[in-house]
Motif scaffolding. Structure first.
Motif, PDB file in Angstrom:
ATOM      1  N   LEU A 131      96.503  28.004  61.299  1.00 42.83           N
ATOM      2  CA  LEU A 131      96.780  27.241  62.514  1.00 42.83           C
ATOM      3  C   LEU A 131      95.776  27.574  63.611  1.00 42.83           C
ATOM      4  CD1 LEU A 131     100.685  27.287  62.649  1.00 42.83           C
ATOM      5  CD2 LEU A 131      99.176  25.406  61.987  1.00 42.83           C
ATOM      6  N   GLU A 132      95.343  28.827  63.704  1.00 39.86           N
ATOM      7  CA  GLU A 132      94.330  29.205  64.691  1.00 39.86           C
ATOM      8  C   GLU A 132      93.000  28.512  64.386  1.00 39.86           C
ATOM      9  OE1 GLU A 132      93.941  33.450  64.916  1.00 39.86           O
ATOM     10  OE2 GLU A 132      96.049  33.727  65.438  1.00 39.86           O
ATOM     11  N   LEU A 133      92.668  28.367  63.112  1.00 39.03           N
ATOM     12  CA  LEU A 133      91.404  27.735  62.739  1.00 39.03           C
ATOM     13  C   LEU A 133      91.380  26.245  63.051  1.00 39.03           C
ATOM     14  CD1 LEU A 133      90.657  29.362  59.263  1.00 39.03           C
ATOM     15  CD2 LEU A 133      89.378  29.679  61.383  1.00 39.03           C
ATOM     16  N   VAL A 134      92.495  25.563  62.841  1.00 42.69           N
ATOM     17  CA  VAL A 134      92.512  24.120  63.013  1.00 42.69           C
ATOM     18  C   VAL A 134      92.814  23.686  64.442  1.00 42.69           C
ATOM     19  CG1 VAL A 134      93.077  23.618  60.631  1.00 42.69           C
ATOM     20  CG2 VAL A 134      94.928  23.892  62.277  1.00 42.69           C
ATOM     21  N   SER A 135      93.224  24.598  65.299  1.00 41.56           N
ATOM     22  CA  SER A 135      93.519  24.196  66.680  1.00 41.56           C
ATOM     23  C   SER A 135      92.381  24.503  67.609  1.00 41.56           C
ATOM     24  CB  SER A 135      94.785  24.868  67.171  1.00 41.56           C
ATOM     25  OG  SER A 135      94.696  26.278  67.108  1.00 41.56           O
ATOM     26  N   ILE A 149     102.980  37.838  54.011  1.00 45.90           N
ATOM     27  CA  ILE A 149     101.598  37.447  53.720  1.00 45.90           C
ATOM     28  C   ILE A 149     101.428  35.956  53.960  1.00 45.90           C
ATOM     29  CG2 ILE A 149      99.883  37.199  51.876  1.00 45.90           C
ATOM     30  CD1 ILE A 149     101.043  39.809  50.687  1.00 45.90           C
ATOM     31  N   THR A 150     102.373  35.160  53.470  1.00 45.51           N
ATOM     32  CA  THR A 150     102.310  33.708  53.651  1.00 45.51           C
ATOM     33  C   THR A 150     102.337  33.348  55.124  1.00 45.51           C
ATOM     34  OG1 THR A 150     103.437  33.398  51.547  1.00 45.51           O
ATOM     35  CG2 THR A 150     103.431  31.523  53.055  1.00 45.51           C
ATOM     36  N   GLU A 151     103.214  33.974  55.884  1.00 46.62           N
ATOM     37  CA  GLU A 151     103.323  33.699  57.318  1.00 46.62           C
ATOM     38  C   GLU A 151     102.017  34.037  58.037  1.00 46.62           C
ATOM     39  OE1 GLU A 151     104.946  32.291  60.739  1.00 46.62           O
ATOM     40  OE2 GLU A 151     105.856  32.200  58.756  1.00 46.62           O
ATOM     41  N   SER A 152     101.426  35.171  57.695  1.00 51.72           N
ATOM     42  CA  SER A 152     100.170  35.587  58.323  1.00 51.72           C
ATOM     43  C   SER A 152      99.035  34.615  57.991  1.00 51.72           C
ATOM     44  CB  SER A 152      99.805  36.994  57.864  1.00 51.72           C
ATOM     45  OG  SER A 152      98.580  37.391  58.402  1.00 51.72           O
ATOM     46  N   LEU A 153      98.946  34.202  56.727  1.00 52.05           N
ATOM     47  CA  LEU A 153      97.914  33.248  56.336  1.00 52.05           C
ATOM     48  C   LEU A 153      98.095  31.920  57.057  1.00 52.05           C
ATOM     49  CD1 LEU A 153      97.704  33.901  52.491  1.00 52.05           C
ATOM     50  CD2 LEU A 153      95.946  34.412  54.199  1.00 52.05           C
ATOM     51  N   PHE A 154      99.337  31.469  57.185  1.00 51.21           N
ATOM     52  CA  PHE A 154      99.606  30.208  57.854  1.00 51.21           C
ATOM     53  C   PHE A 154      99.250  30.286  59.337  1.00 51.21           C
ATOM     54  CE2 PHE A 154     102.422  26.941  59.726  1.00 51.21           C
ATOM     55  CZ  PHE A 154     101.899  25.842  59.074  1.00 51.21           C
ATOM     56  N   GLU A 155      99.580  31.418  59.976  1.00 47.88           N
ATOM     57  CA  GLU A 155      99.224  31.596  61.394  1.00 47.88           C
ATOM     58  C   GLU A 155      97.712  31.554  61.574  1.00 47.88           C
ATOM     59  OE1 GLU A 155     101.038  35.191  62.756  1.00 47.88           O
ATOM     60  OE2 GLU A 155     103.068  34.372  62.611  1.00 47.88           O
ATOM     61  N   ASN A 156      96.977  32.227  60.682  1.00 54.66           N
ATOM     62  CA  ASN A 156      95.509  32.213  60.758  1.00 54.66           C
ATOM     63  C   ASN A 156      94.969  30.807  60.541  1.00 54.66           C
ATOM     64  OD1 ASN A 156      95.312  34.953  61.288  1.00 54.66           O
ATOM     65  ND2 ASN A 156      95.193  35.487  59.117  1.00 54.66           N
TER      66      ASN A 156
END
Length: 101
Positions: free
Chosen positions: A97-101, A88-95
């Motif tokens: 990163l998509e928002l800020v890039s 869950i943490t990994e998925s939230l972090f990936e999302n």
């Protein structure tokens, strides 16, 4: 040493990625623009020919296995549903990163 938080000064507005921090948000009290329109009884929806041609089993909504849903609800209520916090943490972090890039 940490500086104390001042309550007398206005807090700066933090802009979101892709947002112009110099302009007020439309519909906000700052811009003076009216809020978005609220749907009324006169509003209507028209389906496209593609949506109208859906198979009968999809016209009632997405297929949902109610038996599986009931089993998951029961497992959650009993505290037996496996939760992978690392996934869950990994998925939230990936999302994020998509928002800020």
């Amino acid at each position: 040493m940490v500086d104390p938080i001042s309550t007398s000064a206005a807090r700066p507005r933090i802009s979101r990625p892709g947002e112009d921090a110099g302009l007020p948000v439309q519909g906000s009290a700052v811009s003076g623009a009216p809020p978005a329109a609220i749907p009324t009884a006169g509003d209507s929806v028209t389906l496209s020919p593609t949506a109208a041609a859906l198979p009968d089993e999809l016209k009632s909504g997405p297929p949902v296995d109610l038996e599986i849903v009931a089993k998951i609800k029961e497992a959650i209520a009993e505290g037996k549903y496996p939760i992978d916090l690392e996934a869950i943490t990994e998925s939230l972090f990936e999302n994020y990163l998509e928002l800020v890039s």
